[in-house]
Design a protein around this motif. Structure first.
Motif, mmCIF file in Angstrom:
data_model
loop_
_atom_site.group_PDB
_atom_site.id
_atom_site.type_symbol
_atom_site.label_atom_id
_atom_site.label_comp_id
_atom_site.label_asym_id
_atom_site.label_seq_id
_atom_site.Cartn_x
_atom_site.Cartn_y
_atom_site.Cartn_z
ATOM 1 N N LEU A 7 -47.304 -68.281 72.867
ATOM 2 C CA LEU A 7 -46.754 -67.089 73.499
ATOM 3 C C LEU A 7 -46.943 -65.896 72.569
ATOM 4 O O LEU A 7 -47.008 -66.048 71.347
ATOM 5 C CB LEU A 7 -45.264 -67.287 73.808
ATOM 6 N N ARG B 263 -49.862 -77.966 79.468
ATOM 7 C CA ARG B 263 -49.114 -77.819 80.724
ATOM 8 C C ARG B 263 -48.773 -79.178 81.325
ATOM 9 O O ARG B 263 -47.635 -79.419 81.731
ATOM 10 C CB ARG B 263 -49.948 -76.989 81.709
ATOM 11 N N LYS C 13 -46.079 -81.041 79.376
ATOM 12 C CA LYS C 13 -44.728 -80.561 79.674
ATOM 13 C C LYS C 13 -44.251 -81.047 81.042
ATOM 14 O O LYS C 13 -43.067 -81.346 81.229
ATOM 15 C CB LYS C 13 -44.694 -79.033 79.607
ATOM 16 N N GLU D 220 -49.178 -70.408 84.259
ATOM 17 C CA GLU D 220 -47.924 -71.150 84.368
ATOM 18 C C GLU D 220 -47.232 -71.344 83.019
ATOM 19 O O GLU D 220 -46.039 -71.630 82.971
ATOM 20 C CB GLU D 220 -48.186 -72.509 85.035
ATOM 21 N N LEU D 221 -47.964 -71.198 81.930
ATOM 22 C CA LEU D 221 -47.360 -71.333 80.600
ATOM 23 C C LEU D 221 -46.683 -70.048 80.140
ATOM 24 O O LEU D 221 -46.020 -70.041 79.097
ATOM 25 C CB LEU D 221 -48.420 -71.756 79.579
ATOM 26 N N TRP E 157 -42.071 -77.822 73.302
ATOM 27 C CA TRP E 157 -41.564 -76.449 73.368
ATOM 28 C C TRP E 157 -41.968 -75.660 72.124
ATOM 29 O O TRP E 157 -42.304 -74.475 72.205
ATOM 30 C CB TRP E 157 -40.045 -76.444 73.531
ATOM 31 N N HIS F 189 -45.461 -74.742 72.527
ATOM 32 C CA HIS F 189 -45.520 -73.712 73.573
ATOM 33 C C HIS F 189 -45.174 -72.342 72.988
ATOM 34 O O HIS F 189 -45.830 -71.332 73.296
ATOM 35 C CB HIS F 189 -44.553 -74.086 74.700
ATOM 36 N N GLU F 190 -44.166 -72.292 72.135
ATOM 37 C CA GLU F 190 -43.756 -71.026 71.510
ATOM 38 C C GLU F 190 -44.915 -70.401 70.732
ATOM 39 O O GLU F 190 -45.071 -69.181 70.681
ATOM 40 C CB GLU F 190 -42.576 -71.262 70.566
ATOM 41 N N TYR G 41 -43.777 -67.522 79.799
ATOM 42 C CA TYR G 41 -42.354 -67.883 79.825
ATOM 43 C C TYR G 41 -41.536 -66.733 79.242
ATOM 44 O O TYR G 41 -41.927 -66.123 78.244
ATOM 45 C CB TYR G 41 -42.120 -69.153 78.998
ATOM 46 N N GLY G 42 -40.416 -66.450 79.879
ATOM 47 C CA GLY G 42 -39.500 -65.429 79.366
ATOM 48 C C GLY G 42 -40.136 -64.056 79.248
ATOM 49 O O GLY G 42 -39.773 -63.272 78.361
ATOM 50 N N PRO H 299 -35.486 -70.916 73.708
ATOM 51 C CA PRO H 299 -35.789 -72.100 74.527
ATOM 52 C C PRO H 299 -34.644 -72.374 75.503
ATOM 53 O O PRO H 299 -33.599 -71.717 75.429
ATOM 54 C CB PRO H 299 -35.887 -73.216 73.473
#
Length: 532
Positions: free
Chosen positions: A188, A157, A160, A138-139, A181, A184-185, A141-142, A194
């Motif tokens: 990744l 998670r 957030k 779920e983490l 965020w 989180h970056e 992103y993009g 964002p």
């Protein structure tokens, strides 16, 4: 009694507690536990157990996403205001616990299932492995997958998810959402843009704290580090300068006569950074005194070890022979380059951010390293916080990695920084005090950097151990080949071909594949490379 939201939010943002928060005792106690780094106490408290209660109607929630597991409500909260305070405090607890286990150390003493409140009929379906694996998925992103070896990703998670709840009274939630965020970056595989509304909302809210110099400086610095992470260096540089202006940091890069070697006869102009913080009323860190800012009487082992150079030619630090180096009319003309006053840790963070920006906006050659070194030296001269000093030593280690006379200290210093992550030589609260104001790499990034450094120096066995731990199997094969044991490398390649092992890069590449056909193509290409 209504909770004193502004005081609570300020203490959470500053990571420092003061006994001036009014409100229900359970909220005050929770806030204090989080600020002081007692995350286990906060996350297993009765109010927390109610917030993290898995819905009773879900007999087997394993097939649902994590946001469907919780309602994030609590009977302990008598009002929306109290519920918001509880959600914010627990979001900060989860976020900082995640940083502790993946960034600063030491290891965490709590697992995801310790946090959750699970009914008896659900216990058979919910395990730590399930919760963490769902969190990793779920983490993503993009189109970028989350690093699969991240420890306790559930904490990030759920932080957030809590921060995504509506906040009417706890307005600083937008800042914590931005911090989440940024973290989180980092997990990744590559940085992604964002949500568009994030930064504008943060800028709008930051006007409410314009009277707080240090908080304003912090928010500008963290915004700059966000843009630095997204490789928007010009915007980042402007924000770093604004941050220095907000905290009233005076700084000037100039030259002064001095010596850098033990046998140097003539003084030569050396680059030096003159810098001075504004006078603050209270102390900024547990390791410094409240009056003159010099290190307190606490044991020095609470800070990372600064290794000596011990070279037969180079001096430990530049020896300046002139007592003044500032240009005529400079506001820093009264400073002696060889004896400058200690800087506030927040100002040290700003200087380290500026140093990183020099690297990003300049070519990779010796002149760039010479320009960065004065910023690092100015921070290292006065160690005042664990994380800030760690970042300064890391930057110095990188600058010294390509010089024959300094490469040994560079490598040993990097090893010392990796080793200290598993120790408890300083308080968790001290380590997290300025963690959001630094571009400090995660544990696995630091270990990967150390392994490559070892490999470049021919210390293959030590590099091999780290690559195995990080599941970088291709590098492991290279190590076995260097050690003239090709049969070990062949065994690993066969394990990869037959699916008994999966290389970290391959796992990430599969996570990026949008279709089954694309995954098949990647697997075929990977198999061809392994056979080769």
């Amino acid at each position: 009694m209504a909770a004193d939201i502004q005081a609570l939010e300020k203490h959470l943002l500053n990571c420092k507690w003061a006994d001036d928060v009014e409100g229900p005792a359970w909220i005050v106690e929770l806030g204090k536990s989080v600020v002081e780094g007692a995350f286990r106490d906060a996350l297993i408290s009765p109010p927390s157990r109610e917030i993290f209660a898995v819905r009773q109607s879900l007999a087997d929630p394993s097939g649902l996403s994590l946001d469907e597991w919780f309602e994030f409500t609590s009977s302990s909260s008598n009002s929306t205001q109290e519920l918001e305070c509880l959600r914010l405090v627990l979001a900060v607890a989860c976020l900082h616990a995640f940083l502790q286990i993946n960034w600063t150390g030491p290891d965490l003493d709590i697992a995801p299932t310790d946090v959750l409140s699970i009914a008896d009929d659900q216990a058979a379906h919910i395990t730590d492995e399930l919760v963490n694996s769902k969190s990793i998925v779920e983490l993503a992103y993009g189109g970028e997958p989350a690093y699969h070896l991240t420890q306790s990703p559930f904490l990030l998670r759920v932080a957030k998810l809590l921060l995504a709840q509506p906040f009417q009274y706890c307005t600083s939630a937008i800042w914590w959402k931005t911090r989440a965020w940024i973290i989180h970056e980092h997990i990744l595989d590559d940085s992604v843009a964002p949500p568009e509304e994030l930064i504008p909302h943060l800028k709008s809210w930051s006007k409410d704290i314009s009277s707080e110099a240090d908080l304003t400086g912090r928010i500008l610095l963290e915004e700059g580090l966000f843009y630095h992470l997204l490789s928007q260096d010009r915007t980042a540089a402007e924000l770093f300068v604004e941050s220095a202006r907000a905290t009233e940091l005076e700084y000037e890069l100039t030259g002064a006569l001095g010596k850098r070697t033990k046998f140097q006869q003539n003084d030569i102009t050396q680059l030096v950074l003159l810098a001075e913080s504004r006078k603050r009323e209270s102390k900024s860190s547990p390791t410094e005194s409240a009056t003159d800012g010099t290190p307190s009487s606490q044991p020095q082992n609470t800070l990372p070890e600064t290794l000596a150079l011990n070279d037969d030619t180079l001096l430990e630090q530049t020896q300046f022979t002139s007592s003044s180096s500032a240009a005529p009319g400079s506001r820093l003309g009264h400073l002696d380059p060889s004896s400058q006053p200690p800087l506030d840790p927040l100002d040290q963070c700003i200087l380290l951010a500026m140093c990183l920006n020099i690297k990003n906006t300049s070519p990779a050659h010796g002149l760039t390293a010479e320009q960065m070194a004065p910023y690092v030296d100015r921070v290292i001269a006065h160690a005042r916080n664990w994380s800030v000093h760690t970042m300064a030593l890391l930057l110095r280690s990188r600058l010294e990695a390509n010089r024959t006379r300094t490469v040994e200290r560079s490598t040993l210093q990097l090893q010392a920084l990796v080793d200290q992550m598993s120790t408890a030589d300083s308080a968790v609260s001290e380590r997290l005090l300025y963690i959001h104001d630094l571009a400090l790499p995660s544990k696995w990034e630091l270990q990967r950097e150390l392994a490559h450094r070892y490999l470049s120096l021919g210390v293959v066995r030590s590099a091999l151990e780290i690559f195995e731990r990080l599941e970088m199997w291709e590098e492991v094969v290279r190590c076995w080949q260097s050690m003239e044991k090709p049969e070990r490398g062949v065994a690993i390649v066969r394990d990869l071909l037959e699916g008994r092992k999966a290389e970290a890069d391959a796992v990430i590449a599969r996570g990026k594949a949008s279709t089954a056909a694309r995954r098949q193509t990647l697997d075929a290409a990977r198999e061809a490379k392994l056979w080769a």
